[in-house]
Design a protein around this motif. Sequence first.
Motif, PDB file in Angstrom:
ATOM      1  N   CYS A 143       0.728  -1.068  -0.121  1.00  0.00           N
ATOM      2  CA  CYS A 143      -0.170   0.100  -0.003  1.00  0.00           C
ATOM      3  C   CYS A 143       0.671   1.602   0.178  1.00  0.00           C
ATOM      4  O   CYS A 143       0.993   2.087  -0.563  1.00  0.00           O
ATOM      5  CB  CYS A 143      -1.315  -0.010   1.304  1.00  0.00           C
ATOM      6  SG  CYS A 143      -2.300  -1.496   1.168  1.00  0.00           S
ATOM      7  N   HIS A 144       1.799   1.165   0.657  1.00  0.00           N
ATOM      8  CA  HIS A 144       2.841   2.629   1.264  1.00  0.00           C
ATOM      9  C   HIS A 144       3.596   2.609  -0.514  1.00  0.00           C
ATOM     10  O   HIS A 144       3.896   3.838  -0.591  1.00  0.00           O
ATOM     11  CB  HIS A 144       3.364   2.344   2.077  1.00  0.00           C
ATOM     12  CG  HIS A 144       2.694   2.085   3.361  1.00  0.00           C
ATOM     13  ND1 HIS A 144       1.571   2.849   3.716  1.00  0.00           N
ATOM     14  CD2 HIS A 144       3.444   0.989   4.332  1.00  0.00           C
ATOM     15  CE1 HIS A 144       1.256   3.163   4.970  1.00  0.00           C
ATOM     16  NE2 HIS A 144       1.814   1.476   5.729  1.00  0.00           N
ATOM     17  N   ILE A 145       3.811   1.878  -1.242  1.00  0.00           N
ATOM     18  CA  ILE A 145       4.969   2.203  -2.312  1.00  0.00           C
ATOM     19  C   ILE A 145       3.985   2.040  -3.342  1.00  0.00           C
ATOM     20  O   ILE A 145       4.634   3.287  -4.124  1.00  0.00           O
ATOM     21  CB  ILE A 145       5.749   0.801  -2.709  1.00  0.00           C
ATOM     22  CG1 ILE A 145       5.203  -0.251  -2.816  1.00  0.00           C
ATOM     23  CG2 ILE A 145       6.971   0.406  -1.638  1.00  0.00           C
ATOM     24  CD1 ILE A 145       5.958  -1.755  -3.560  1.00  0.00           C
ATOM     25  N   GLY A 146       2.696   1.697  -3.399  1.00  0.00           N
ATOM     26  CA  GLY A 146       1.747   2.319  -3.762  1.00  0.00           C
ATOM     27  C   GLY A 146       1.609   4.231  -4.014  1.00  0.00           C
ATOM     28  O   GLY A 146       1.158   4.802  -4.576  1.00  0.00           O
ATOM     29  N   THR A 147       1.505   4.145  -2.736  1.00  0.00           N
ATOM     30  CA  THR A 147       0.997   5.748  -2.413  1.00  0.00           C
ATOM     31  C   THR A 147       2.053   6.649  -2.625  1.00  0.00           C
ATOM     32  O   THR A 147       1.980   8.059  -2.966  1.00  0.00           O
ATOM     33  CB  THR A 147       0.919   6.140  -0.594  1.00  0.00           C
ATOM     34  OG1 THR A 147      -0.479   4.890  -0.167  1.00  0.00           O
ATOM     35  CG2 THR A 147      -0.083   7.221  -0.550  1.00  0.00           C
ATOM     36  N   ILE A 148       3.392   6.220  -2.022  1.00  0.00           N
ATOM     37  CA  ILE A 148       4.571   6.853  -2.912  1.00  0.00           C
ATOM     38  C   ILE A 148       4.491   7.401  -4.397  1.00  0.00           C
ATOM     39  O   ILE A 148       5.162   8.783  -4.558  1.00  0.00           O
ATOM     40  CB  ILE A 148       5.835   6.220  -2.611  1.00  0.00           C
ATOM     41  CG1 ILE A 148       5.363   6.636  -1.233  1.00  0.00           C
ATOM     42  CG2 ILE A 148       7.646   6.494  -2.682  1.00  0.00           C
ATOM     43  CD1 ILE A 148       7.061   5.644  -0.179  1.00  0.00           C
ATOM     44  N   ALA A 149       4.289   6.298  -5.441  1.00  0.00           N
ATOM     45  CA  ALA A 149       4.218   6.249  -7.023  1.00  0.00           C
ATOM     46  C   ALA A 149       2.899   7.282  -6.934  1.00  0.00           C
ATOM     47  O   ALA A 149       2.998   8.228  -7.859  1.00  0.00           O
ATOM     48  CB  ALA A 149       4.028   4.984  -7.637  1.00  0.00           C
ATOM     49  N   LEU A 150       2.101   7.546  -6.250  1.00  0.00           N
ATOM     50  CA  LEU A 150       0.801   8.258  -6.677  1.00  0.00           C
ATOM     51  C   LEU A 150       0.789   9.561  -6.394  1.00  0.00           C
ATOM     52  O   LEU A 150       1.256  10.447  -7.145  1.00  0.00           O
ATOM     53  CB  LEU A 150      -0.297   7.719  -5.795  1.00  0.00           C
ATOM     54  CG  LEU A 150      -1.438   8.425  -5.608  1.00  0.00           C
ATOM     55  CD1 LEU A 150      -2.179   8.498  -7.121  1.00  0.00           C
ATOM     56  CD2 LEU A 150      -2.816   7.918  -5.220  1.00  0.00           C
TER      57      LEU A 150
END
Length: 481
Positions: A438-445
């Motif tokens: 979840c966190h790495i997706g949020t960082i990409a976002l």
Amino acid sequence: MSRRGNLSRRGFMRQSLAALTAAGLPGWYAEYVFGAQEKAAAGNRQVGANGKLNVGVIGVGPNPRRSNALYGEAKRAKHVHFTAVCDVDGRHVDYAVGQYKKDGFEVKGHKDYRQLMDSKDVDAVIIAVPDHWHTLVAIDALRKGKDVYCEKPLTLTVNEALLLMKAVKDTGKVLQTGSQQRTEMGGRFRLAAELCRSGRIGKIKTIECRIGDNPKSGPIKAVDPPKELDWDMWLGPAAKVPYRYEGGKTNCHYEFRWWYEYSGGKMTDWGAHHLDIAQWCLGMDGSGPSGVECVEADKPYDKGDGYNCHPNFKVRYSYPGGTEVFAMSGSGVGAGTPTKGLVDAKGEARKDKGGRTNDGVSGAENGLLIVGENGTIFVSRGLLLASDGKILSEPIQDDPRLYPTRPTNHMGNFLDCVKSREQPICNVDIGGGSVIICHIGTIALRTGKKLKWDPREHRFDDADANKMLGREMRAPWKLEA
């Protein structure tokens, strides 16, 4: 009176199986679920008073607080005895003390969790505080000898997840992550994962995790916090900012989810559920994707005085072997793929509450759309559908053994593991691993970048993105390995 009432065991079993199959489970799987439920109920009846477990709850209050549901599940176990509650809002403490007293528990109320942790009358804790507090509270509990049930998302950052994994390993305590889709919802999500892992639909090509869009607020007025609320303690390790409240919108209770300062929006709120199941379906617990990128997203509000999570979004994860997983809002730029022709285990199309046929699922429907080379599965908390009824109706010959037992109650699984010292179904490595996704997706976002990810080293190929793996904490709060 028992839950059977006046029914014979045979009659109760027939009624229970009918209810499970009516909920969309194939008959062969409904028997598994019923058997697991009966075993759990029998285990609870056999617990004696000498096996009492003293439990404290951190983060309480009136509905819709998640802790109320967790309290309700835990108090069903005969050996559980509640001794303490804690919340930074005095109104919540007073409510909980009264609520628990009605149920026969004389609990001590606290406004500082550290006082509860120092109590020798607490063996285990239920943590249902805002996300930015999860790791601090959980690690303190572990180091003071408490077993922990911690709500999802397990942490606020990647680095926190790694520290929490280390703390569990160092202390040898039990930690369950509150990702209850692995046990509850009639077993739909576990069956979907078992079908995927047993090769029922062939190689998985894509998984769409439809997790909902983020609410929008615009500016929210800064006002004085309620006198019962310790606002500075609520903020804790987060930056000192004004308390905001206007028309039900706030940067505090429940609504903190829509502020990146305290949470990750739907990417961690529902992503912690559906991305967790995607990991399970792919057999990637303890690992993860090799890349992540923001495909498209709405611009978030950025004035600093309102919800700042991206309203609609679509994030793509690239897994070894070519599988792509999408975390998507389900509407706008994050719309999913409308899929027709899906049926239940009886080969019948879904029907709405009025009995009218509803062909397939829309692109906005919350759940996971799993597309394989040989078929498609859609699973949500209320649905289990496939492109061919036989995908669901035919028993799995080789059980992939996703977990040694088949728990049907998430809190019950935690309590069982506290007694047995076995690993719960969503232990820290699984819950921590899923929240990292979840966190790495949020960082990409938030960066808008296409990033390479090393799931072993937990690092990006980008220096700016790596700076977002952790966050500074406001003094005097700090995390130590």
